[in-house]
Motif scaffolding. Sequence first.
Motif, PDB file in Angstrom:
ATOM      1  N   UNK A 276       0.846  -1.189   0.000  1.00 48.70           N
ATOM      2  CA  UNK A 276       0.000   0.000   0.000  1.00 48.70           C
ATOM      3  C   UNK A 276       0.878   1.234   0.000  1.00 48.70           C
ATOM      4  N   UNK A 277       0.363   2.272  -0.591  1.00 50.96           N
ATOM      5  CA  UNK A 277       1.018   3.581  -0.581  1.00 50.96           C
ATOM      6  C   UNK A 277       0.454   4.357   0.609  1.00 50.96           C
ATOM      7  N   UNK A 278       1.333   4.815   1.501  1.00 51.88           N
ATOM      8  CA  UNK A 278       0.893   5.455   2.734  1.00 51.88           C
ATOM      9  C   UNK A 278       1.624   6.774   2.952  1.00 51.88           C
ATOM     10  N   UNK A 279       0.927   7.685   3.556  1.00 51.38           N
ATOM     11  CA  UNK A 279       1.530   8.889   4.119  1.00 51.38           C
ATOM     12  C   UNK A 279       0.731   9.219   5.374  1.00 51.38           C
ATOM     13  N   UNK A 280       1.199  10.148   6.166  1.00 56.62           N
ATOM     14  CA  UNK A 280       0.438  10.478   7.357  1.00 56.62           C
ATOM     15  C   UNK A 280       0.434  11.975   7.624  1.00 56.62           C
ATOM     16  N   UNK A 281      -0.549  12.378   8.377  1.00 55.94           N
ATOM     17  CA  UNK A 281      -0.726  13.777   8.738  1.00 55.94           C
ATOM     18  C   UNK A 281      -1.181  13.847  10.178  1.00 55.94           C
ATOM     19  N   UNK A 282      -1.000  15.019  10.781  1.00 66.13           N
ATOM     20  CA  UNK A 282      -1.370  15.187  12.184  1.00 66.13           C
ATOM     21  C   UNK A 282      -1.633  16.657  12.461  1.00 66.13           C
ATOM     22  N   UNK A 283      -2.589  16.970  13.328  1.00 65.48           N
ATOM     23  CA  UNK A 283      -2.790  18.355  13.745  1.00 65.48           C
ATOM     24  C   UNK A 283      -1.680  18.777  14.702  1.00 65.48           C
ATOM     25  N   UNK A 284      -1.169  19.999  14.550  1.00 64.55           N
ATOM     26  CA  UNK A 284      -0.077  20.444  15.411  1.00 64.55           C
ATOM     27  C   UNK A 284      -0.481  21.596  16.328  1.00 64.55           C
ATOM     28  N   UNK A 285      -1.755  21.986  16.286  1.00 60.86           N
ATOM     29  CA  UNK A 285      -2.267  23.005  17.214  1.00 60.86           C
ATOM     30  C   UNK A 285      -3.348  22.353  18.077  1.00 60.86           C
ATOM     31  N   UNK A 286      -3.848  23.110  19.039  1.00 66.22           N
ATOM     32  CA  UNK A 286      -4.869  22.578  19.930  1.00 66.22           C
ATOM     33  C   UNK A 286      -6.275  22.846  19.410  1.00 66.22           C
ATOM     34  N   UNK A 287      -6.424  22.929  18.079  1.00 71.35           N
ATOM     35  CA  UNK A 287      -7.752  23.082  17.503  1.00 71.35           C
ATOM     36  C   UNK A 287      -8.458  21.731  17.445  1.00 71.35           C
ATOM     37  N   UNK A 288      -9.784  21.766  17.444  1.00 70.35           N
ATOM     38  CA  UNK A 288     -10.589  20.545  17.444  1.00 70.35           C
ATOM     39  C   UNK A 288     -11.169  20.328  16.058  1.00 70.35           C
ATOM     40  N   UNK A 289     -10.689  19.299  15.351  1.00 71.80           N
ATOM     41  CA  UNK A 289     -11.139  18.981  14.002  1.00 71.80           C
ATOM     42  C   UNK A 289     -11.985  17.717  14.028  1.00 71.80           C
ATOM     43  N   UNK A 290     -13.155  17.788  13.402  1.00 69.66           N
ATOM     44  CA  UNK A 290     -14.047  16.638  13.323  1.00 69.66           C
ATOM     45  C   UNK A 290     -14.459  16.416  11.881  1.00 69.66           C
ATOM     46  N   UNK A 291     -15.026  15.230  11.621  1.00 67.55           N
ATOM     47  CA  UNK A 291     -15.535  14.876  10.287  1.00 67.55           C
ATOM     48  C   UNK A 291     -14.496  15.160   9.205  1.00 67.55           C
ATOM     49  N   UNK A 292     -13.293  14.678   9.430  1.00 71.96           N
ATOM     50  CA  UNK A 292     -12.210  14.890   8.468  1.00 71.96           C
ATOM     51  C   UNK A 292     -12.288  13.852   7.349  1.00 71.96           C
ATOM     52  N   UNK A 293     -12.143  14.290   6.134  1.00 74.61           N
ATOM     53  CA  UNK A 293     -12.112  13.364   5.000  1.00 74.61           C
ATOM     54  C   UNK A 293     -10.969  13.728   4.073  1.00 74.61           C
ATOM     55  N   UNK A 294     -10.479  12.742   3.370  1.00 76.23           N
ATOM     56  CA  UNK A 294      -9.330  12.920   2.493  1.00 76.23           C
ATOM     57  C   UNK A 294      -9.684  12.433   1.095  1.00 76.23           C
ATOM     58  N   UNK A 295      -9.197  13.145   0.101  1.00 71.97           N
ATOM     59  CA  UNK A 295      -9.362  12.772  -1.303  1.00 71.97           C
ATOM     60  C   UNK A 295      -7.991  12.704  -1.944  1.00 71.97           C
ATOM     61  N   UNK A 296      -7.727  11.594  -2.614  1.00 72.96           N
ATOM     62  CA  UNK A 296      -6.434  11.394  -3.272  1.00 72.96           C
ATOM     63  C   UNK A 296      -6.623  11.246  -4.768  1.00 72.96           C
ATOM     64  N   UNK A 297      -5.727  11.842  -5.506  1.00 76.22           N
ATOM     65  CA  UNK A 297      -5.637  11.611  -6.946  1.00 76.22           C
ATOM     66  C   UNK A 297      -4.170  11.592  -7.315  1.00 76.22           C
ATOM     67  N   UNK A 298      -3.874  11.009  -8.446  1.00 76.05           N
ATOM     68  CA  UNK A 298      -2.470  10.925  -8.853  1.00 76.05           C
ATOM     69  C   UNK A 298      -2.331  11.246 -10.329  1.00 76.05           C
ATOM     70  N   UNK A 299      -1.228  11.873 -10.649  1.00 72.74           N
ATOM     71  CA  UNK A 299      -0.864  12.151 -12.034  1.00 72.74           C
ATOM     72  C   UNK A 299       0.299  11.237 -12.399  1.00 72.74           C
ATOM     73  N   UNK A 300       0.158  10.481 -13.461  1.00 71.38           N
ATOM     74  CA  UNK A 300       1.186   9.546 -13.917  1.00 71.38           C
ATOM     75  C   UNK A 300       1.492   9.832 -15.376  1.00 71.38           C
ATOM     76  N   UNK A 301       2.756   9.958 -15.672  1.00 68.52           N
ATOM     77  CA  UNK A 301       3.156  10.187 -17.057  1.00 68.52           C
ATOM     78  C   UNK A 301       3.205   8.846 -17.779  1.00 68.52           C
ATOM     79  N   UNK A 302       2.410   8.733 -18.834  1.00 65.67           N
ATOM     80  CA  UNK A 302       2.238   7.485 -19.567  1.00 65.67           C
ATOM     81  C   UNK A 302       2.803   7.637 -20.981  1.00 65.67           C
ATOM     82  N   UNK A 303       3.492   6.591 -21.445  1.00 64.60           N
ATOM     83  CA  UNK A 303       3.984   6.568 -22.824  1.00 64.60           C
ATOM     84  C   UNK A 303       3.214   5.509 -23.605  1.00 64.60           C
TER      85      UNK A 303
END
Length: 323
Positions: free
Chosen positions: A175-202
């Motif tokens: 699997x391809x993985x990366x990670x993220x984290x909040x670094x302030x004391x703010x309260x984040x809820x209902x977080x969602x992530x969208x991924x897309x990729x650009x691949x150079x094709x011949x």
Amino acid sequence: MARGFKKRIQQKNTDNSGFGASASGRFINKDGLPNVKRKGINVLNRLSWYHTMLNLSSFRFISYLVLMYIFINIIFAFIYYLIGVEHLTGIDKSDPVNEFIDVFFFSSQTFTTVGYGRIAPVGFTASLVATFEAFLGLLTFAIATGLFYGRFSRPRAYLRFSDIAVIAPFQDVTALMFRLAPYKNNALTDADVTLSTAIEITENETTKINFYRLETQLSKINTLALNWTVVHKIDENSPFYGFSADDFKNTNIEMIVHVRAFDEVFSNTVVQRSSYVSDEIIHGAQFIPMYYPDFDGQSTILDLDKINEYKKVSLPVADPDKQ
């Protein structure tokens, strides 16, 4: 992008990325802003100074304000000096250096509308310049106050992304993985992530850029309090299916990340973006946990210094008959 991948990718190309196939270079910078240069319009209309000042780091923002304040007062000090120090009462006329210093501090007092009273303009010209400078000072400080408030009250996600992504073992495949984290004391809820990729094709001796949507194992979480490792499983439904370590290394790839969450304090939705290119993807690695219990077991420590830490691991051997 200069290197094309010659294997055929089975997943359907998507065209909703916002970038065209003729674009070049990195699409999204690490700070989340598009890597786009605009031409055909003058620089004053091309650049929004308000957005620029809001997006500056705190150090650069304060530095620009201080430098602008000093610059404006130097300009007015030259104007007063050219009018003549005899038109300013209370000036120490011992030597030109001290005269200019006195004129500079008179300008700063006029610009801030403090006016201590030791130095005062005499005559129409000096009084006119002092009146205009006081008016300009009021406008400038009003704008600076608005910018301070805009920066202070602006909803932001305050997320830190790992500098690298990894190809790690996952459910008997990879699997391809990366990670993220909040670094302030703010309260984040209902977080969602969208991924897309650009691949150079011949294909057929023609190189082009295709965009693909990347499915994630978990695309939404209720509360973003600790780090979140985003996982894209590399299986038959992945555009990376069949990619070897050399393919990841030698193919121009950019994974675009879009994170959206709700900030309870601001009662507003916040968005942050980032991206990973081929050189930032480490094959055969696994992230090291970055949170652990406190010494008394009553709370959890989130160690943001560990967000990029990983260890090398062996990957499952792919079945060539399935590729």
